[in-house]
Design a protein around this motif. Structure first.
Motif, PDB file in Angstrom:
ATOM      1  N   PHE A  47       0.857  -1.187   0.000  1.00  0.00           N
ATOM      2  CA  PHE A  47       0.000   0.000   0.000  1.00  0.00           C
ATOM      3  C   PHE A  47       0.889   1.232   0.000  1.00  0.00           C
ATOM      4  CE2 PHE A  47      -2.925   3.238   1.289  1.00  0.00           C
ATOM      5  CZ  PHE A  47      -4.138   2.815   0.783  1.00  0.00           C
TER       6      PHE A  47
ATOM      7  N   GLY B 276      -3.139   2.207  -3.476  1.00  0.00           N
ATOM      8  CA  GLY B 276      -2.609   3.329  -2.727  1.00  0.00           C
ATOM      9  C   GLY B 276      -3.448   4.575  -2.769  1.00  0.00           C
ATOM     10  N   ILE B 277      -2.956   5.568  -2.080  1.00  0.00           N
ATOM     11  CA  ILE B 277      -3.606   6.876  -1.998  1.00  0.00           C
ATOM     12  C   ILE B 277      -2.583   7.928  -2.401  1.00  0.00           C
ATOM     13  CG2 ILE B 277      -4.668   8.561  -0.459  1.00  0.00           C
ATOM     14  CD1 ILE B 277      -5.669   6.295   1.256  1.00  0.00           C
TER      15      ILE B 277
ATOM     16  N   GLU C 102      -5.423  13.108  -3.388  1.00  0.00           N
ATOM     17  CA  GLU C 102      -6.543  12.634  -2.585  1.00  0.00           C
ATOM     18  C   GLU C 102      -6.350  12.996  -1.118  1.00  0.00           C
ATOM     19  OE1 GLU C 102      -7.915   8.626  -4.393  1.00  0.00           O
ATOM     20  OE2 GLU C 102      -5.734   8.643  -4.508  1.00  0.00           O
TER      21      GLU C 102
ATOM     22  N   ARG D  65      -9.022  15.689   2.329  1.00  0.00           N
ATOM     23  CA  ARG D  65      -9.448  15.494   3.717  1.00  0.00           C
ATOM     24  C   ARG D  65      -8.231  15.126   4.505  1.00  0.00           C
ATOM     25  NH1 ARG D  65     -14.697  12.093   5.267  1.00  0.00           N
ATOM     26  NH2 ARG D  65     -16.227  13.187   4.009  1.00  0.00           N
ATOM     27  N   ASP D  66      -7.941  15.853   5.499  1.00  0.00           N
ATOM     28  CA  ASP D  66      -6.773  15.455   6.254  1.00  0.00           C
ATOM     29  C   ASP D  66      -7.174  14.556   7.413  1.00  0.00           C
ATOM     30  OD1 ASP D  66      -6.161  18.294   8.374  1.00  0.00           O
ATOM     31  OD2 ASP D  66      -8.014  17.513   7.522  1.00  0.00           O
ATOM     32  N   GLU D  67      -6.262  13.708   7.745  1.00  0.00           N
ATOM     33  CA  GLU D  67      -6.490  12.722   8.797  1.00  0.00           C
ATOM     34  C   GLU D  67      -5.145  12.447   9.437  1.00  0.00           C
ATOM     35  OE1 GLU D  67      -8.452   9.219   7.443  1.00  0.00           O
ATOM     36  OE2 GLU D  67      -8.484   8.307   9.423  1.00  0.00           O
ATOM     37  N   ARG D  68      -5.156  12.224  10.733  1.00  0.00           N
ATOM     38  CA  ARG D  68      -3.913  11.925  11.439  1.00  0.00           C
ATOM     39  C   ARG D  68      -3.200  10.753  10.759  1.00  0.00           C
ATOM     40  NH1 ARG D  68      -4.345   9.448  16.329  1.00  0.00           N
ATOM     41  NH2 ARG D  68      -2.255  10.053  16.972  1.00  0.00           N
TER      42      ARG D  68
ATOM     43  N   ASP E  25      -3.808   7.519  12.466  1.00  0.00           N
ATOM     44  CA  ASP E  25      -5.119   6.915  12.205  1.00  0.00           C
ATOM     45  C   ASP E  25      -5.119   6.163  10.880  1.00  0.00           C
ATOM     46  OD1 ASP E  25      -5.939   8.034  14.572  1.00  0.00           O
ATOM     47  OD2 ASP E  25      -7.647   9.122  13.732  1.00  0.00           O
ATOM     48  N   ARG E  26      -4.539   6.793   9.854  1.00  0.00           N
ATOM     49  CA  ARG E  26      -4.423   6.117   8.555  1.00  0.00           C
ATOM     50  C   ARG E  26      -3.719   4.767   8.710  1.00  0.00           C
ATOM     51  NH1 ARG E  26      -7.249   7.684   3.993  1.00  0.00           N
ATOM     52  NH2 ARG E  26      -7.197   9.909   3.771  1.00  0.00           N
TER      53      ARG E  26
ATOM     54  N   GLN F 224      -3.412   2.975  11.439  1.00  0.00           N
ATOM     55  CA  GLN F 224      -4.214   2.040  12.231  1.00  0.00           C
ATOM     56  C   GLN F 224      -5.349   1.428  11.421  1.00  0.00           C
ATOM     57  OE1 GLN F 224      -4.579   2.449  16.675  1.00  0.00           O
ATOM     58  NE2 GLN F 224      -4.174   4.578  16.120  1.00  0.00           N
ATOM     59  N   VAL F 225      -5.903   2.194  10.481  1.00  0.00           N
ATOM     60  CA  VAL F 225      -6.902   1.598   9.587  1.00  0.00           C
ATOM     61  C   VAL F 225      -6.218   0.550   8.696  1.00  0.00           C
ATOM     62  CG1 VAL F 225      -8.460   2.020   7.641  1.00  0.00           C
ATOM     63  CG2 VAL F 225      -8.490   3.560   9.617  1.00  0.00           C
TER      64      VAL F 225
ATOM     65  N   GLN G 140      -5.775  -2.929   9.821  1.00  0.00           N
ATOM     66  CA  GLN G 140      -6.940  -3.820   9.743  1.00  0.00           C
ATOM     67  C   GLN G 140      -7.060  -4.451   8.360  1.00  0.00           C
ATOM     68  OE1 GLN G 140      -9.176  -4.198  12.371  1.00  0.00           O
ATOM     69  NE2 GLN G 140      -8.063  -2.788  13.702  1.00  0.00           N
ATOM     70  N   PHE G 141      -6.254  -3.980   7.410  1.00  0.00           N
ATOM     71  CA  PHE G 141      -6.347  -4.448   6.033  1.00  0.00           C
ATOM     72  C   PHE G 141      -5.142  -5.341   5.749  1.00  0.00           C
ATOM     73  CE2 PHE G 141      -9.420  -1.651   3.555  1.00  0.00           C
ATOM     74  CZ  PHE G 141     -10.081  -1.200   4.667  1.00  0.00           C
TER      75      PHE G 141
ATOM     76  N   TYR H 251      -2.425  -5.694   4.078  1.00  0.00           N
ATOM     77  CA  TYR H 251      -1.270  -5.228   3.308  1.00  0.00           C
ATOM     78  C   TYR H 251      -0.009  -5.632   4.052  1.00  0.00           C
ATOM     79  CZ  TYR H 251      -4.377  -2.891   0.159  1.00  0.00           C
ATOM     80  OH  TYR H 251      -5.349  -2.663  -0.786  1.00  0.00           O
TER      81      TYR H 251
ATOM     82  N   PRO I 266     -13.941  13.114  -4.114  1.00  0.00           N
ATOM     83  CA  PRO I 266     -12.932  12.200  -3.580  1.00  0.00           C
ATOM     84  C   PRO I 266     -13.529  11.254  -2.538  1.00  0.00           C
ATOM     85  CG  PRO I 266     -12.461  14.485  -2.933  1.00  0.00           C
ATOM     86  CD  PRO I 266     -13.691  14.518  -3.778  1.00  0.00           C
TER      87      PRO I 266
ATOM     88  N   THR J  82     -11.306   8.396  -0.758  1.00  0.00           N
ATOM     89  CA  THR J  82     -10.213   7.436  -0.652  1.00  0.00           C
ATOM     90  C   THR J  82     -10.589   6.236   0.196  1.00  0.00           C
ATOM     91  OG1 THR J  82      -9.311   8.607   1.254  1.00  0.00           O
ATOM     92  CG2 THR J  82      -8.461   9.205  -0.888  1.00  0.00           C
TER      93      THR J  82
ATOM     94  N   ARG K 198     -13.062   3.912  -1.658  1.00  0.00           N
ATOM     95  CA  ARG K 198     -12.400   3.352  -2.833  1.00  0.00           C
ATOM     96  C   ARG K 198     -11.391   2.277  -2.427  1.00  0.00           C
ATOM     97  NH1 ARG K 198      -7.164   3.597  -4.297  1.00  0.00           N
ATOM     98  NH2 ARG K 198      -7.033   5.849  -4.055  1.00  0.00           N
TER      99      ARG K 198
ATOM    100  N   PRO L  88     -12.702  10.235   8.793  1.00  0.00           N
ATOM    101  CA  PRO L  88     -11.640  10.645   9.709  1.00  0.00           C
ATOM    102  C   PRO L  88     -12.209  11.389  10.916  1.00  0.00           C
ATOM    103  CG  PRO L  88     -11.738  12.163   7.864  1.00  0.00           C
ATOM    104  CD  PRO L  88     -12.739  11.069   7.591  1.00  0.00           C
ATOM    105  N   ARG L  89     -11.536  11.229  12.046  1.00  0.00           N
ATOM    106  CA  ARG L  89     -12.026  11.864  13.263  1.00  0.00           C
ATOM    107  C   ARG L  89     -11.245  13.143  13.547  1.00  0.00           C
ATOM    108  NH1 ARG L  89      -9.237   8.178  18.009  1.00  0.00           N
ATOM    109  NH2 ARG L  89      -7.203   7.999  16.992  1.00  0.00           N
TER     110      ARG L  89
ATOM    111  N   PHE M 189     -11.552   1.623  14.706  1.00  0.00           N
ATOM    112  CA  PHE M 189     -10.640   0.964  13.764  1.00  0.00           C
ATOM    113  C   PHE M 189     -11.128  -0.445  13.429  1.00  0.00           C
ATOM    114  CE2 PHE M 189      -7.842   4.182  15.795  1.00  0.00           C
ATOM    115  CZ  PHE M 189      -7.703   4.971  14.670  1.00  0.00           C
TER     116      PHE M 189
ATOM    117  N   ALA N  71     -13.658   0.164  10.793  1.00  0.00           N
ATOM    118  CA  ALA N  71     -13.065   0.375   9.457  1.00  0.00           C
ATOM    119  C   ALA N  71     -12.627  -0.953   8.846  1.00  0.00           C
ATOM    120  CB  ALA N  71     -11.880   1.337   9.544  1.00  0.00           C
ATOM    121  N   GLY N  72     -12.051  -1.821   9.669  1.00  0.00           N
ATOM    122  CA  GLY N  72     -11.651  -3.135   9.184  1.00  0.00           C
ATOM    123  C   GLY N  72     -12.854  -3.955   8.743  1.00  0.00           C
TER     124      GLY N  72
ATOM    125  N   LEU O 241     -14.026  -3.630   5.078  1.00  0.00           N
ATOM    126  CA  LEU O 241     -13.416  -4.437   4.027  1.00  0.00           C
ATOM    127  C   LEU O 241     -14.181  -5.740   3.821  1.00  0.00           C
ATOM    128  CD1 LEU O 241     -11.109  -5.215   2.084  1.00  0.00           C
ATOM    129  CD2 LEU O 241      -9.871  -6.097   4.065  1.00  0.00           C
TER     130      LEU O 241
END
Lengths: 321, 321, 321
Positions: B58, B85-86, B90, B94-97, B100-101, B103-104, B107-108, B110, C64, C66, C69, C279-280, C297, C300-301, C304
C-alpha cells in the motif's frame, strides 16, 4: 515521416509506433486491424487470447485523458497485461523533459508506452528515443490516431465499407484533433465526398484540406448541415459548447447550427449513422438517443476492441521481454 | 533510533522498517542487499522469483512522488505482488492523522506500507503504530533511504566498491534529502574523501557533516567542482534550478558553478561516473548524455532492481499473511 | 423506490443495485449479508473464495473518496477481481452527463460500477440506465448505504444483536450521509431507542425522523450526550470540526459538547461501543484509544469484509460475463 512518403509507400505490416493517422496502409487496416478488432468483439470474454500476458503498458499523461486511458487500460487487462502510469496531475507537480521520462522508462520492463502530451509533436519526440512502441494518445492540437482508427472502424463495421461514402464533419474543424486525425485517415479511401461544416474561424486547416484533395477526396465546405443531410452516410459531430466554438459562432452572428435535432434526423437517410467522440454537449441531445442511427455509444465500445486489436498486433511485433 | 546506537550496533539481518539511511549495517549491504539486487538484474523477467505472490503493498503519499511510486509499483508487480494506494491529491481533500491512517491499514491485509510524508519524522511515527514494515519514501527535508541505497548500489555496481573513493556532492546540500541520505549511508564505508560543493546558504547541515567526520570520512568543502574534478571517482549532482538554489547563487553573486559541462567532463577521469537523482535541469545538459560516464539513467534503472531486492528481503522477514 | 413500498415489501434476495439503506430486508441482513461477512472475516486470506475471478469493478468518482475506494478496491482484489476507475480530479477536467458515462461503461465488460456522485439522487439516475449493478458510494448529502451496512454489521458483530439497543447519534445529523443512512437501516430493527444529540441548526431532517418513528423506533432529541450515557449500548460519533458544526455550535453558544472524553467513558457501560466513520477530529481524542470500547478501527476493518460479502453476493446475482 513526411506526408508524401507515407502516401507513396504504405507499410503493409504493423508499424512500430502509433504516431500519426497518415502512417497506416489501407491493406493493413482492411485486412489486419479491422478484422482482428471484429474477431475480438465476437469472442466471449473468457476465451480472449491472452496476447499481453507477461507484458506491461505504461501510460504517461501530460494532459487528462480518462476516456483513452480507461479504454487502453481495460484492453490491456482483458488481454492479460498489466498497466502502471503517471497521470497529468502528478506531471504538473514536477516538470521533466519528455525525453528523460522516456529514457528512464527504457530502463524499466514496459512493452508499450501510451503517451498524451500537451504539445504537437510530443509522440514523435518520444518515439525518437524509446526502445518500445509509443502510442500517441493525443498531442496538443496535433493528432489522436487511435481515435481516428476507432472512428474509421465504426464506419466500416456499421456500413460495411469506407469507399464511396458521403461524410460530414461538423463543428470545430481547426483545433479538434479527432477530426484532423479522421480526415487524414479517410485520405486512404476512394470516391469519398467530405462536407466540412464549421464556423469561419474554425475551418479545417489548409494542410489537412490540401492533403485530402491531393488524396482524391471530394471536399466541400458547406455553411449548413441541413443542406446536405439527405445524401449523407455519416455525420461526425464534435463538441459545440467549447469556448472556442461559442466565440466563433458569435463572429458568424449565430446564424448557423452545428447541432443534430429531430428535423435533421428526419432528413438523414435511414442507413446513415451519427458519430461523436464524446463527451457531448447540446449539439447531440440525449433525447434523440433512441434513434438507432445515433451510434456514439457503440463507437465508444468499439474503441475498447480496436485498442485490444492494436495492442495484440503491436505485441506480435514487439521484441521479446 | 539514536545516531550513536545505529553506528555502534549495526543490524546484520534485514531490518523490520526502512526509515533512515543510518540503520543499515555494512555486511547487510555488501553481502545481502547489493548481491540480491545484482542477481535480480541478471535474471530474465520470466524467471523472476515471485517473492511477493499473495502479498500486497500500500502506498500512502502526502506529497507527490511519481518516480518512487512507479519504481516500487513496478518492482512489486514483477515479483507477483499487488499494489493499491492513496495519492497526494486525494490526501489534500481530507486530512487525517497519519497514525489513524496507519491504524486503519493495520486492519487491512497489506504486507508493506510505502509512505511519503511532508514532514520530517513521518516514517518513524508511522512505524511506531504499524503492524507491517513501513518503507520511508521521503519525509519532508528528512531522508529518502531507498534513494540512498540505489545510489550506493550504483556506485558499487559501476566501480566495484565504495571504500577509498573520492566523491563530490554538488548543489543544494542542505534541504535535498537525497544528498543527506546518501551522506549518511557513505558513513558506513572506509577511506572515503567527500567534497561538498554548494552555495554558502545551502551548505550541508552540521549534524550530517559531524556524522560523516565521526564516521571517519575525510570531508572538504570546496567552492568549485573544477578544482577537484581530476581526482574524482563519483560526481553526485542535484537539481540546480530550484528557487532555493537560485536565491543562494545570487547571494554568492553567481561566481560559482554547480553544473557539469564539456570542460568538466574533460577533467574527469575516464573511469568516473556522474550521478543525478532526476529530474535534472540545466546542471546536467542532455547534449552530454552520449558520454558513458553520465550514469543517471542506469542509476534510475537500478532503482527498480534495488527495490525488488528490498521487497523480497522484507517479505522473507514479514509475518505470514 | 418509494419509502412505503420498501418498508412493506422487503426483498429477501440480494438486490440488483445498492442505492439506499431502506432497500435491505431484515432477513437478508441477518441471514445472508452479516453471516457471509463474518465467515469471510474468519477465513485465512489464502483460502478466500475467488468469487470475483474474471470479474471487474469500475469506480466512477465525482467527489474524492479514498476510504471507500480503498476498501472496495482491496475487497475486489482479495476475491480475485480487477479494478479500474476514474477519480474525482479527472472528472473535474471535463464534465460529462452521468448517464453518458454509464452508457459508455455499458459497452465495457465491467460487472460492477461503484459510484460517488456530488448530488443526491446520482446513484438512482445511474441505476436507471446501467446494465450492471450500481453501488452507491455516497451521493452528495444523500446516502452512503455501504457505510450504514458496515456500521450495522459492527454493532451486530460486537454486541450480538441490533434489537432492543439504546443508540446515540452525535454531531451533525442533518448533512452527514453516514448518520442518515444508518438511521434508515436501524428502522428495520425492533425495540430500539435512538438518542439524537446535535446542535439546533443540524437536527436530523424531518423525513428521516418521521421514517424512524413510523418504523417504531423510540426517538429522543437530547441536548447533552452525558444525560443518557449510562444507559447506552452504542455511541455513534461524527466529525465535529467541520465548518458547519462550528457555526452551529456558535449559534448554540457552545454550551453543549459533541465529543467523547474520559468523563463520558466513565459513565458509559462496560459493554458499550463507540463508533466513528473516520476521519475523526478532536471529538474522539486519540489518547482514549486504549479503551477497548473505542471500536472505530475495528469498524473500518469490518468495512473491508462487509464489502467483500456484498460483492460476492452481487456477483452471484449478476449476469454471466
Amino acid at each position: 515521416m513526411e506526408r508524401g512518403s507515407a502516401a507513396e509507400a504504405p507499410v503493409p505490416t504493423t508499424p512500430q509506433h502509433i504516431l500519426d493517422a497518415r502512417q497506416f496502409a489501407r491493406p493493413w487496416l482492411e485486412e489486419t486491424l479491422f478484422p482482428t478488432t471484429r474477431t475480438l468483439q465476437q469472442t466471449p470474454l473468457s476465451a480472449l487470447p491472452q496476447a499481453l500476458r507477461g507484458k506491461r503498458l505504461f501510460y504517461l499523461f501530460y494532459e487528462p485523458s480518462t476516456r483513452t486511458r480507461v479504454s487502453f487500460e481495460t484492453a490491456a487487462m482483458l488481454l492479460g497485461g498489466q498497466v502502471v502510469g503517471i497521470d497529468s496531475d502528478e506531471q504538473r507537480a514536477r516538470d521533466e523533459r519528455l525525453e528523460d521520462r522516456i529514457q528512464v522508462l527504457n530502463q524499466f520492463p514496459y512493452e508499450f508506452i501510451l503517451l498524451r502530451y500537451h504539445e504537437e509533436g510530443g509522440a514523435r519526440r518520444a518515439a525518437a528515443v524509446s526502445r518500445v512502441p509509443i502510442i500517441n494518445a493525443g498531442d496538443g492540437t496535433g493528432q489522436h490516431p487511435t481515435q481516428a482508427l476507432l472512428d474509421a472502424y465504426t464506419i466500416w463495421q456499421e456500413l460495411g465499407r469506407l469507399d464511396g461514402l458521403q461524410i460530414a464533419l461538423v463543428g470545430d474543424l481547426s483545433y479538434e484533433r479527432t477530426t484532423n486525425s479522421l480526415a487524414y485517415l479517410l485520405g486512404r479511401f476512394r470516391d469519398l465526398t467530405l462536407y466540412l461544416v464549421s464556423p469561419d474561424l474554425l475551418r479545417m486547416r489548409d494542410e489537412v484540406r490540401d492533403y485530402l484533395v491531393a488524396s482524391g477526396v471530394d471536399v466541400h465546405e458547406v455553411p449548413d448541415l441541413r443542406e446536405v443531410a439527405s445524401g449523407l452516410d455519416v455525420v461526425y459531430m464534435t463538441r459545440a459548447h467549447t469556448e472556442r466554438l461559442e466565440h466563433a459562432r458569435r463572429y458568424d452572428r449565430g446564424r448557423r447550427s452545428y447541432a443534430v435535432d429531430a428535423e435533421l434526423l428526419a432528413e438523414l437517410p435511414r442507413h446513415a449513422i451519427v458519430l461523436h467522440p464524446l463527451p457531448r454537449g447540446r449539439e447531440l441531445p440525449a433525447d434523440l438517443d433512441a434513434d438507432p442511427r445515433i451510434a456514439c455509444f457503440r463507437q465508444a465500445g468499439n474503441g475498447l476492441y480496436l485498442r485490444m486489436a492494436l495492442l495484440s498486433l503491436l505485441a506480435q511485433g514487439a521484441p521479446e521481454a
